[in-house]
Design a protein around this motif. Structure first.
Motif, PDB file in Angstrom:
ATOM      1  N   VAL A  21      -2.337   2.409   6.491  1.00 11.51           N
ATOM      2  CA  VAL A  21      -1.994   2.736   7.867  1.00 11.51           C
ATOM      3  C   VAL A  21      -1.065   1.636   8.376  1.00 11.51           C
ATOM      4  CG1 VAL A  21      -2.860   3.178  10.193  1.00 11.51           C
ATOM      5  CG2 VAL A  21      -4.223   3.864   8.189  1.00 11.51           C
ATOM      6  N   LEU A  22       0.153   2.038   8.746  1.00  8.24           N
ATOM      7  CA  LEU A  22       1.154   1.115   9.261  1.00  8.24           C
ATOM      8  C   LEU A  22       1.364   1.402  10.742  1.00  8.24           C
ATOM      9  CD1 LEU A  22       3.625   1.661   6.321  1.00  8.24           C
ATOM     10  CD2 LEU A  22       2.222  -0.367   6.666  1.00  8.24           C
ATOM     11  N   LYS A  23       1.423   0.357  11.542  1.00  6.23           N
ATOM     12  CA  LYS A  23       1.592   0.505  12.992  1.00  6.23           C
ATOM     13  C   LYS A  23       2.906  -0.128  13.406  1.00  6.23           C
ATOM     14  CE  LYS A  23      -0.377  -0.783  17.440  1.00  6.23           C
ATOM     15  NZ  LYS A  23       0.909  -1.209  17.992  1.00  6.23           N
ATOM     16  N   ALA A  24       3.642   0.561  14.261  1.00  6.13           N
ATOM     17  CA  ALA A  24       4.877   0.000  14.810  1.00  6.13           C
ATOM     18  C   ALA A  24       4.527  -1.259  15.597  1.00  6.13           C
ATOM     19  CB  ALA A  24       5.572   1.021  15.699  1.00  6.13           C
ATOM     20  N   LEU A  25       5.327  -2.290  15.438  1.00 10.11           N
ATOM     21  CA  LEU A  25       5.042  -3.584  16.044  1.00 10.11           C
ATOM     22  C   LEU A  25       4.960  -3.517  17.568  1.00 10.11           C
ATOM     23  CD1 LEU A  25       4.603  -6.556  15.298  1.00 10.11           C
ATOM     24  CD2 LEU A  25       7.054  -6.897  15.533  1.00 10.11           C
ATOM     25  N   ASP A  26       5.892  -2.828  18.207  1.00 12.44           N
ATOM     26  CA  ASP A  26       5.955  -2.813  19.671  1.00 12.44           C
ATOM     27  C   ASP A  26       5.645  -1.454  20.285  1.00 12.44           C
ATOM     28  OD1 ASP A  26       6.728  -5.498  19.645  1.00 12.44           O
ATOM     29  OD2 ASP A  26       8.827  -4.947  19.337  1.00 12.44           O
ATOM     30  N   GLN A  27       5.002  -0.569  19.525  1.00 12.97           N
ATOM     31  CA  GLN A  27       4.711   0.774  20.018  1.00 12.97           C
ATOM     32  C   GLN A  27       3.340   1.212  19.528  1.00 12.97           C
ATOM     33  OE1 GLN A  27       7.683   3.622  18.723  1.00 12.97           O
ATOM     34  NE2 GLN A  27       9.174   2.007  18.421  1.00 12.97           N
ATOM     35  N   GLU A  28       2.817   2.247  20.135  1.00  7.33           N
ATOM     36  CA  GLU A  28       1.573   2.871  19.661  1.00  7.33           C
ATOM     37  C   GLU A  28       1.940   4.037  18.754  1.00  7.33           C
ATOM     38  OE1 GLU A  28      -1.853   2.385  19.900  1.00  7.33           O
ATOM     39  OE2 GLU A  28      -1.158   0.412  20.499  1.00  7.33           O
ATOM     40  N   ARG A  29       2.637   3.745  17.659  1.00  9.53           N
ATOM     41  CA  ARG A  29       3.010   4.771  16.694  1.00  9.53           C
ATOM     42  C   ARG A  29       2.588   4.298  15.324  1.00  9.53           C
ATOM     43  NH1 ARG A  29       8.686   7.245  17.421  1.00  9.53           N
ATOM     44  NH2 ARG A  29       7.632   8.956  16.415  1.00  9.53           N
ATOM     45  N   TYR A  30       2.154   5.247  14.522  1.00  9.17           N
ATOM     46  CA  TYR A  30       1.598   4.941  13.211  1.00  9.17           C
ATOM     47  C   TYR A  30       2.246   5.801  12.137  1.00  9.17           C
ATOM     48  CZ  TYR A  30      -2.093   2.806  15.986  1.00  9.17           C
ATOM     49  OH  TYR A  30      -2.784   2.023  16.876  1.00  9.17           O
ATOM     50  N   ILE A  31       2.228   5.271  10.914  1.00  7.59           N
ATOM     51  CA  ILE A  31       2.630   6.038   9.739  1.00  7.59           C
ATOM     52  C   ILE A  31       1.504   5.895   8.728  1.00  7.59           C
ATOM     53  CG2 ILE A  31       4.192   6.127   7.763  1.00  7.59           C
ATOM     54  CD1 ILE A  31       6.448   5.419   9.532  1.00  7.59           C
ATOM     55  N   PHE A  32       1.144   7.015   8.115  1.00  4.86           N
ATOM     56  CA  PHE A  32       0.121   7.034   7.079  1.00  4.86           C
ATOM     57  C   PHE A  32       0.808   7.334   5.751  1.00  4.86           C
ATOM     58  CE2 PHE A  32      -1.832   8.391  11.032  1.00  4.86           C
ATOM     59  CZ  PHE A  32      -2.924   7.544  11.099  1.00  4.86           C
ATOM     60  N   ILE A  33       0.588   6.470   4.766  1.00  2.00           N
ATOM     61  CA  ILE A  33       1.170   6.690   3.445  1.00  2.00           C
ATOM     62  C   ILE A  33       0.027   6.719   2.440  1.00  2.00           C
ATOM     63  CG2 ILE A  33       2.720   5.818   1.660  1.00  2.00           C
ATOM     64  CD1 ILE A  33       4.357   4.469   3.852  1.00  2.00           C
ATOM     65  N   TRP A  34      -0.120   7.862   1.771  1.00  4.61           N
ATOM     66  CA  TRP A  34      -1.161   8.012   0.759  1.00  4.61           C
ATOM     67  C   TRP A  34      -0.744   7.222  -0.470  1.00  4.61           C
ATOM     68  CZ3 TRP A  34      -5.462   9.862   2.665  1.00  4.61           C
ATOM     69  CH2 TRP A  34      -5.377  10.671   3.802  1.00  4.61           C
ATOM     70  N   ILE A  35      -1.647   6.404  -1.002  1.00  3.72           N
ATOM     71  CA  ILE A  35      -1.318   5.522  -2.117  1.00  3.72           C
ATOM     72  C   ILE A  35      -2.406   5.581  -3.182  1.00  3.72           C
ATOM     73  CG2 ILE A  35       0.074   3.976  -0.696  1.00  3.72           C
ATOM     74  CD1 ILE A  35      -2.248   2.048  -0.556  1.00  3.72           C
ATOM     75  N   ALA A  36      -2.102   5.061  -4.344  1.00  2.00           N
ATOM     76  CA  ALA A  36      -3.053   5.046  -5.454  1.00  2.00           C
ATOM     77  C   ALA A  36      -4.098   3.948  -5.254  1.00  2.00           C
ATOM     78  CB  ALA A  36      -2.310   4.831  -6.772  1.00  2.00           C
ATOM     79  N   HIS A  37      -5.176   4.081  -5.999  1.00  2.67           N
ATOM     80  CA  HIS A  37      -6.292   3.142  -5.886  1.00  2.67           C
ATOM     81  C   HIS A  37      -5.866   1.694  -6.158  1.00  2.67           C
ATOM     82  CE1 HIS A  37     -10.342   1.536  -6.124  1.00  2.67           C
ATOM     83  NE2 HIS A  37     -10.013   0.996  -7.283  1.00  2.67           N
ATOM     84  N   ALA A  38      -5.087   1.481  -7.210  1.00  2.00           N
ATOM     85  CA  ALA A  38      -4.703   0.106  -7.589  1.00  2.00           C
ATOM     86  C   ALA A  38      -3.910  -0.579  -6.478  1.00  2.00           C
ATOM     87  CB  ALA A  38      -3.897   0.117  -8.879  1.00  2.00           C
TER      88      ALA A  38
END
Length: 192
Positions: A21-38
């Protein structure tokens, strides 16, 4: 470009998929990136300020770059094609900037290790960014996908924590059982 912070790494209990879960530094916006276990493990280990007994792949990447006199300038999530994110790692090598294509999960795992900034292209944020207060900025279909991704993550956060506790308790029980067996075997050997 919009600067991002790594907010967390989570697990979807239904699918066992990991998401960063990545959050914009100066905003209430998020990006979700599905990733592998490792890669999820590699990011989480660093975020929790713990370490692995041996270097993980991303530690090796960091050590290689630094030992050759380079440094990571930034990571950029530049595109989203067919629900696949594309990213680049910008390196400074002997005063020359070089961009290397990378999976976002690998780039993020490296970025957290070297404290380099992470950016996302504005068009990527527009397409898949989630604003918990307003999802109307994306198209209707993309908004529905974003809401579903948010719901998948939100419903699993508490469950993931409970699963972690349960797994730790089970492992503790196994270790205690192994310890009892070892102590019994030791007592047996000492009595002979």
């Amino acid at each position: 470009m919009i600067e991002l912070l790594v907010e967390s790494v989570r697990i979807n209990l239904k699918t066992q998929q990991r998401v960063v879960v990545l959050k914009a530094l100066d905003q209430e916006r998020y990006i979700f990136i599905w990733i592998a276990h490792a890669e999820a493990y590699a990011i989480a280990v660093h975020l929790q300020k713990t370490s692995s007994p041996r270097p993980l792949t991303h530690d090796v990447m960091k050590n290689l770059i630094e030992s050759m006199g380079g440094r990571v300038l930034r990571v950029t999530i530049s595109d989203l094609v067919d629900e696949i994110f594309y990213s680049q790692i910008a390196l400074d090598v002997e005063g020359k900037e070089i961009e290397v294509d990378a999976r976002p999960s690998d780039a993020i795992a490296l970025a957290v290790r070297v404290n380099s900034p992470i950016f996302v292209a504005e068009q990527v944020m527009e397409r898949c960014g989630i604003d918990p207060k307003n999802t109307t900025s994306a198209s209707s279909a993309e908004s529905e996908k974003a809401e579903q991704r948010q719901a998948d993550v939100d419903t699993d956060v508490v469950g993931a924590e409970a699963t972690d506790v349960t797994m730790l308790k089970e492992r503790l029980s196994q270790v205690e059982d192994e310890l009892r067996k070892a102590q019994a075997r030791l007592a047996e050997l000492e009595s002979q």
